[in-house]
Enzyme design. Structure first.
Site, PDB file in Angstrom:
ATOM      1  N   GLN A 162       0.801  -1.223   0.000  1.00 16.98           N
ATOM      2  CA  GLN A 162       0.000   0.000   0.000  1.00 16.98           C
ATOM      3  C   GLN A 162       0.839   1.281   0.000  1.00 16.98           C
ATOM      4  O   GLN A 162       0.325   2.348  -0.313  1.00 16.98           O
ATOM      5  CB  GLN A 162      -0.959  -0.018   1.197  1.00 16.98           C
ATOM      6  CG  GLN A 162      -1.985  -1.136   1.076  1.00 16.98           C
ATOM      7  CD  GLN A 162      -2.911  -1.225   2.278  1.00 16.98           C
ATOM      8  OE1 GLN A 162      -2.571  -1.877   3.258  1.00 16.98           O
ATOM      9  NE2 GLN A 162      -4.061  -0.593   2.218  1.00 16.98           N
ATOM     10  N   ASP A 184       2.178   0.450  -8.186  1.00 17.81           N
ATOM     11  CA  ASP A 184       3.520   0.524  -8.794  1.00 17.81           C
ATOM     12  C   ASP A 184       4.387   1.580  -8.104  1.00 17.81           C
ATOM     13  O   ASP A 184       5.569   1.366  -7.858  1.00 17.81           O
ATOM     14  CB  ASP A 184       3.428   0.880 -10.284  1.00 17.81           C
ATOM     15  CG  ASP A 184       2.910  -0.272 -11.127  1.00 17.81           C
ATOM     16  OD1 ASP A 184       2.544  -1.325 -10.546  1.00 17.81           O
ATOM     17  OD2 ASP A 184       2.845  -0.128 -12.366  1.00 17.81           O
ATOM     18  N   ARG A 232       3.907  -0.074  13.054  1.00 13.49           N
ATOM     19  CA  ARG A 232       3.589  -1.385  12.504  1.00 13.49           C
ATOM     20  C   ARG A 232       3.659  -1.300  10.983  1.00 13.49           C
ATOM     21  O   ARG A 232       2.891  -0.561  10.369  1.00 13.49           O
ATOM     22  CB  ARG A 232       2.183  -1.827  12.935  1.00 13.49           C
ATOM     23  CG  ARG A 232       1.770  -3.120  12.269  1.00 13.49           C
ATOM     24  CD  ARG A 232       0.362  -3.546  12.613  1.00 13.49           C
ATOM     25  NE  ARG A 232       0.063  -4.759  11.903  1.00 13.49           N
ATOM     26  CZ  ARG A 232      -0.994  -4.953  11.131  1.00 13.49           C
ATOM     27  NH1 ARG A 232      -1.920  -4.016  11.006  1.00 13.49           N
ATOM     28  NH2 ARG A 232      -1.167  -6.086  10.492  1.00 13.49           N
ATOM     29  N   HIS A 259       1.209  -9.324   4.689  1.00 10.71           N
ATOM     30  CA  HIS A 259       0.053  -8.437   4.566  1.00 10.71           C
ATOM     31  C   HIS A 259      -0.417  -8.481   3.106  1.00 10.71           C
ATOM     32  O   HIS A 259      -0.435  -7.471   2.415  1.00 10.71           O
ATOM     33  CB  HIS A 259       0.420  -7.016   5.020  1.00 10.71           C
ATOM     34  CG  HIS A 259      -0.752  -6.162   5.392  1.00 10.71           C
ATOM     35  ND1 HIS A 259      -0.865  -5.542   6.620  1.00 10.71           N
ATOM     36  CD2 HIS A 259      -1.873  -5.823   4.715  1.00 10.71           C
ATOM     37  CE1 HIS A 259      -1.997  -4.850   6.679  1.00 10.71           C
ATOM     38  NE2 HIS A 259      -2.631  -4.998   5.525  1.00 10.71           N
ATOM     39  N   ASN A 281      -1.743 -10.734   8.561  1.00 10.27           N
ATOM     40  CA  ASN A 281      -2.746  -9.700   8.730  1.00 10.27           C
ATOM     41  C   ASN A 281      -4.076 -10.147   8.125  1.00 10.27           C
ATOM     42  O   ASN A 281      -4.141 -10.492   6.943  1.00 10.27           O
ATOM     43  CB  ASN A 281      -2.325  -8.401   8.033  1.00 10.27           C
ATOM     44  CG  ASN A 281      -3.385  -7.333   8.172  1.00 10.27           C
ATOM     45  OD1 ASN A 281      -3.586  -6.789   9.257  1.00 10.27           O
ATOM     46  ND2 ASN A 281      -4.118  -7.060   7.099  1.00 10.27           N
ATOM     47  N   GLU A 282      -5.119 -10.144   8.924  1.00  8.18           N
ATOM     48  CA  GLU A 282      -6.493 -10.378   8.468  1.00  8.18           C
ATOM     49  C   GLU A 282      -6.660 -11.541   7.497  1.00  8.18           C
ATOM     50  O   GLU A 282      -7.014 -11.338   6.331  1.00  8.18           O
ATOM     51  CB  GLU A 282      -7.064  -9.107   7.805  1.00  8.18           C
ATOM     52  CG  GLU A 282      -7.263  -7.964   8.757  1.00  8.18           C
ATOM     53  CD  GLU A 282      -8.103  -6.829   8.142  1.00  8.18           C
ATOM     54  OE1 GLU A 282      -8.663  -7.009   7.039  1.00  8.18           O
ATOM     55  OE2 GLU A 282      -8.211  -5.764   8.768  1.00  8.18           O
ATOM     56  N   ASN A 287      -7.665  -5.954  14.518  1.00  6.91           N
ATOM     57  CA  ASN A 287      -8.102  -4.850  13.673  1.00  6.91           C
ATOM     58  C   ASN A 287      -9.601  -4.682  13.841  1.00  6.91           C
ATOM     59  O   ASN A 287     -10.358  -5.652  13.726  1.00  6.91           O
ATOM     60  CB  ASN A 287      -7.816  -5.143  12.192  1.00  6.91           C
ATOM     61  CG  ASN A 287      -6.322  -5.146  11.878  1.00  6.91           C
ATOM     62  OD1 ASN A 287      -5.499  -4.875  12.748  1.00  6.91           O
ATOM     63  ND2 ASN A 287      -5.996  -5.453  10.636  1.00  6.91           N
ATOM     64  N   TYR A 298     -12.858  -1.836  12.906  1.00  7.29           N
ATOM     65  CA  TYR A 298     -13.265  -0.574  12.272  1.00  7.29           C
ATOM     66  C   TYR A 298     -14.728  -0.233  12.489  1.00  7.29           C
ATOM     67  O   TYR A 298     -15.082   0.917  12.649  1.00  7.29           O
ATOM     68  CB  TYR A 298     -13.035  -0.647  10.750  1.00  7.29           C
ATOM     69  CG  TYR A 298     -11.587  -0.611  10.333  1.00  7.29           C
ATOM     70  CD1 TYR A 298     -10.836  -1.783  10.237  1.00  7.29           C
ATOM     71  CD2 TYR A 298     -10.970   0.590  10.028  1.00  7.29           C
ATOM     72  CE1 TYR A 298      -9.510  -1.749   9.843  1.00  7.29           C
ATOM     73  CE2 TYR A 298      -9.631   0.623   9.627  1.00  7.29           C
ATOM     74  CZ  TYR A 298      -8.909  -0.534   9.538  1.00  7.29           C
ATOM     75  OH  TYR A 298      -7.605  -0.501   9.156  1.00  7.29           O
ATOM     76  N   GLU A 346      -4.955  -2.176  14.101  1.00  4.71           N
ATOM     77  CA  GLU A 346      -5.563  -1.224  13.164  1.00  4.71           C
ATOM     78  C   GLU A 346      -6.900  -0.739  13.695  1.00  4.71           C
ATOM     79  O   GLU A 346      -7.699  -1.538  14.206  1.00  4.71           O
ATOM     80  CB  GLU A 346      -5.846  -1.867  11.788  1.00  4.71           C
ATOM     81  CG  GLU A 346      -4.626  -2.123  10.952  1.00  4.71           C
ATOM     82  CD  GLU A 346      -4.961  -2.753   9.601  1.00  4.71           C
ATOM     83  OE1 GLU A 346      -6.078  -2.526   9.072  1.00  4.71           O
ATOM     84  OE2 GLU A 346      -4.104  -3.476   9.072  1.00  4.71           O
TER      85      GLU A 346
HETATM   86  C1  LIG Z   1       9.002  -0.992 -13.868  1.00  2.37           C
HETATM   87  O1  LIG Z   1       7.641  -0.638 -13.966  1.00  2.37           O
HETATM   88  C2  LIG Z   1       7.425   0.621 -14.555  1.00  2.37           C
HETATM   89  C3  LIG Z   1       5.935   0.884 -14.485  1.00  2.37           C
HETATM   90  O2  LIG Z   1       5.553   1.040 -13.162  1.00  2.37           O
HETATM   91  C4  LIG Z   1       7.947   0.633 -15.956  1.00  2.37           C
HETATM   92  O3  LIG Z   1       7.788   1.914 -16.533  1.00  2.37           O
HETATM   93  C5  LIG Z   1       9.435   0.278 -15.957  1.00  2.37           C
HETATM   94  O4  LIG Z   1       9.909   0.153 -17.279  1.00  2.37           O
HETATM   95  C6  LIG Z   1       9.662  -1.042 -15.210  1.00  2.37           C
HETATM   96  N1  LIG Z   1      11.098  -1.258 -15.059  1.00  2.37           N
HETATM   97  C7  LIG Z   1      11.668  -2.414 -15.321  1.00  2.37           C
HETATM   98  C8  LIG Z   1      13.136  -2.483 -15.053  1.00  2.37           C
HETATM   99  O5  LIG Z   1      11.064  -3.369 -15.762  1.00  2.37           O
END
Ligand SMILES: *[C@@H]1O[C@H](CO)[C@@H](O)[C@H](O)[C@H]1NC(C)=O
Ligand SMILES: *[C@@H]1O[C@H](CO)[C@@H](O)[C@H](O)[C@H]1NC(C)=O
Ligand SMILES: *[C@@H]1O[C@H](CO)[C@@H](O)[C@H](O)[C@H]1NC(C)=O
Ligand SMILES: *[C@@H]1O[C@H](CO)[C@@H](O)[C@H](O)[C@H]1NC(C)=O
Length: 508
Positions: free
Chosen positions: A48, A81, A106, A151, A195-196, A337, A339, A406
């Site tokens: 996350q 990403d 945590r 997690h 976790n959960e 946890n 909520y 949590e």
């Molecule tokens: C890693 O992921 C990103 C997208 O989040 C991409 O643009 C990039 O080329 C990737 N890098 C490798 C080394 O694969």
């Protein structure tokens, strides 16, 4: 004889009063305060916040794969990403924690950052370096690291073998845990295995979360079964090989939404208990009860439905006697946890030919319209449910030591989050009553979350942070909300401040 008894009483008197001197003072000033030994913290999870999903040797996880293959299933095609780029911001994030004045942090460890293929024959040194750096920075700032081993971000290569539905996963989890304890055991004293499990087994293997199993009534039970076996194995290894040298403690985090009968009728009360057993007892009973194994209601309901559906055996797997024994009592404390709260009514009792967890449980769940809303459809503000949850755990599992791992609320973006202040304040008052009036043994509380982050299928749309993250800025700037100021006051004084005004939620 008389002397020594007198002496013991005297020492006891001194101890109790020195520990509670501050509490006594606060009682006289009519403040709501926790004891000196109560710890305040905040929580996050690797997928996350970390980002850096494909750098420095990290392997692909099921959440990487799922959000890439099924962007349409996630809010606005978001993914983790980049997330909060915490992988690159160790110092900055620990500074935020330090400013909050919290006693513990945590966080979770990404399995595929440590073991890119999930297997322990290939350890990614950069993954070890990253978490060592984080842990060292925390310790330098006198913040206790609390580490969650799992997690939800399972290495994709293990999912390719069936993930949590394949019994061999317990061995691989044990190998992974050994790598963690060997590398971090000297600096991390508080461990959570999972976790959960309710969420990652039900939503992941029986629903729409990664890996998208959607096989409710089968895969969710297999997942739970193997997770419980894995937990027991890791705890026993920890107990025998690591406890004495690391001086650590180990628990597991379970989530209990409070289940309140919709009416006083016997059926609805029974439905509430059934729901608690299916959603919490599923994992709590094998680990925390005197007898171990699955709760009786769950065993008999799934066995009976399986039989009616024409299966030669129950869809809920069975533990061996050795497994029951290894899992029973495998904890030093319970991570909780919590909520929100739901109302329960008895279900319609039609046993469907297509099995599912919901059908096995057979309880209708709802929330009251006049309970205050959050920014998550599933989360309404019901502080008294927290106190009831803690009391129910106390009554059913012999009053275990609890760390609240949590508790939190999502709101629309904005720095002046009085509703979040009110939520935390009301839930902390409920917690205070559970400890001081009811005798529940809770030794710490973590707010979820330190900062806004990737809220799984809801992407970045649901914000739980004490710090707001600006997703439009390339720096992903973190800015403290009003709730961060409030929580700083709580963490630093151990008392609930009364100068944040506008407390609106009923606590009982
Ligand atoms: C890693 O992921 C990103 C997208 O989040 C991409 O643009 C990039 O080329 C990737 N890098 C490798 C080394 O694969
Ligand atoms: C751990 O230490 C305790 C107390 O010193 C001792 O009784 C116990 O046997 C030790 N356990 C292991 C597994 O070495
Ligand atoms: C959450 O907030 C967004 C605006 O940021 C709004 O569009 C959405 O309807 C809200 N969801 C709920 C459940 O309140
Ligand atoms: C981003 O961070 C860099 C380095 O700390 C700083 O120089 C820059 O002003 C920041 N940019 C924004 C838009 O906050």
């Amino acid at each position: 004889m008389l002397n020594s008894i007198y002496l013991n009483c005297f020492i006891y008197f001194i101890l109790v009063f020195s520990v509670q001197a501050r509490d006594l003072k606060n009682v006289l000033e009519s403040k709501t305060c926790f004891s000196n030994y109560f710890a305040f913290g905040v929580a996050t999870a690797s997928y996350q916040i970390e980002g850096a999903w494909n750098v420095s040797g990290k392997g692909e996880s099921i959440w990487d794969r799922y959000t890439h293959e099924h962007p349409e299933r996630v809010f606005d095609h978001h993914n983790g990403d980049v997330a909060d780029a915490s992988y690159y911001k160790v110092k900055e994030d620990v500074r935020l924690l330090s400013q909050l004045g919290v006693g513990f942090y945590r966080f979770s460890i990404s399995w595929s950052r440590i073991l890119p293929d999930g297997l322990s024959n290939n350890v990614n040194e950069d993954g070890i370096r990253y978490y060592k750096e984080l842990i060292d920075e925390l310790r330098k700032n006198k913040i206790t690291p609390v580490a969650t081993m799992y997690h939800w971000d399972l290495p994709q290569s293990l999912q390719d073998l069936g993930g949590w539905t394949n019994p061999i996963i317990a061995d691989y989890f044990l190998d992974y845990a050994r790598v963690l304890l060997d590398n971090f055991g000297d600096t991390v004293q508080v461990w959570l295995t999972f976790n959960e499990p309710l969420s990652f087994c039900s939503d992941g293997y029986g629903g729409d979360d990664a890996p998208g199993g959607r096989s409710s009534g089968f895969e969710d039970y297999m997942c739970g079964h193997n997770m419980l076996r894995a937990h027991g194995m890791v705890y026993r290894m920890f107990d025998q090989k690591y406890r004495n040298t690391t001086k650590g403690i180990m628990g597991v985090t379970l989530n209990l939404p409070w289940m309140e009968p919709a009416t006083t009728s016997q059926e609805d009360q029974k439905a509430a208990d059934t729901a608690r057993q299916f959603m919490f007892g599923w994992f709590a009973h094998p680990i925390f009860s005197q007898d171990g194994d699955y709760p009786a209601v769950m065993r008999s309901a799934v066995d009976a439905n399986s039989k009616r559906q024409g299966f030669p055996r129950s869809r809920l797997p069975k533990f061996t006697a050795e497994e029951v024994k290894a899992i029973r009592g495998s904890y030093d404390f319970m991570g909780l946890n919590h909520y929100t709260t739901y109302l329960t009514k008895q279900g319609s009792r039609k046993i469907k030919t297509k099995p599912s967890f919901d059908d096995d449980m057979n309880v209708r769940i709802s929330q009251k319209d006049d309970w205050p809303k959050s920014n998550s459809t599933w989360l309404r503000v019901v502080p008294w449910g927290f106190r009831k949850s803690l009391n129910w755990i106390k009554a059913n599992y012999n009053n275990p030591q609890i760390l609240v791992t949590e508790n939190g609320v999502s709101l629309e973006p904005g720095l002046h989050d009085t509703k979040r202040v009110n939520y935390i304040d009301a839930y902390l008052r409920a917690l205070h009553a559970a400890i001081f009036k009811d005798g529940c043994r809770v030794f710490g509380y973590a707010y979820w979350s330190l900062m806004d982050n990737f809220e799984w299928m809801r992407g970045f749309s649901e914000r739980f942070g004490l710090y707001e993250v600006d997703y439009k800025s390339p720096n992903l700037t973190r800015t403290p909300r009003l709730s961060a100021k409030y929580f700083t006051s709580v963490a630093k004084t151990g008392c609930l401040p009364d100068d944040f005004a506008d407390y609106t939620y009923k606590t009982d």
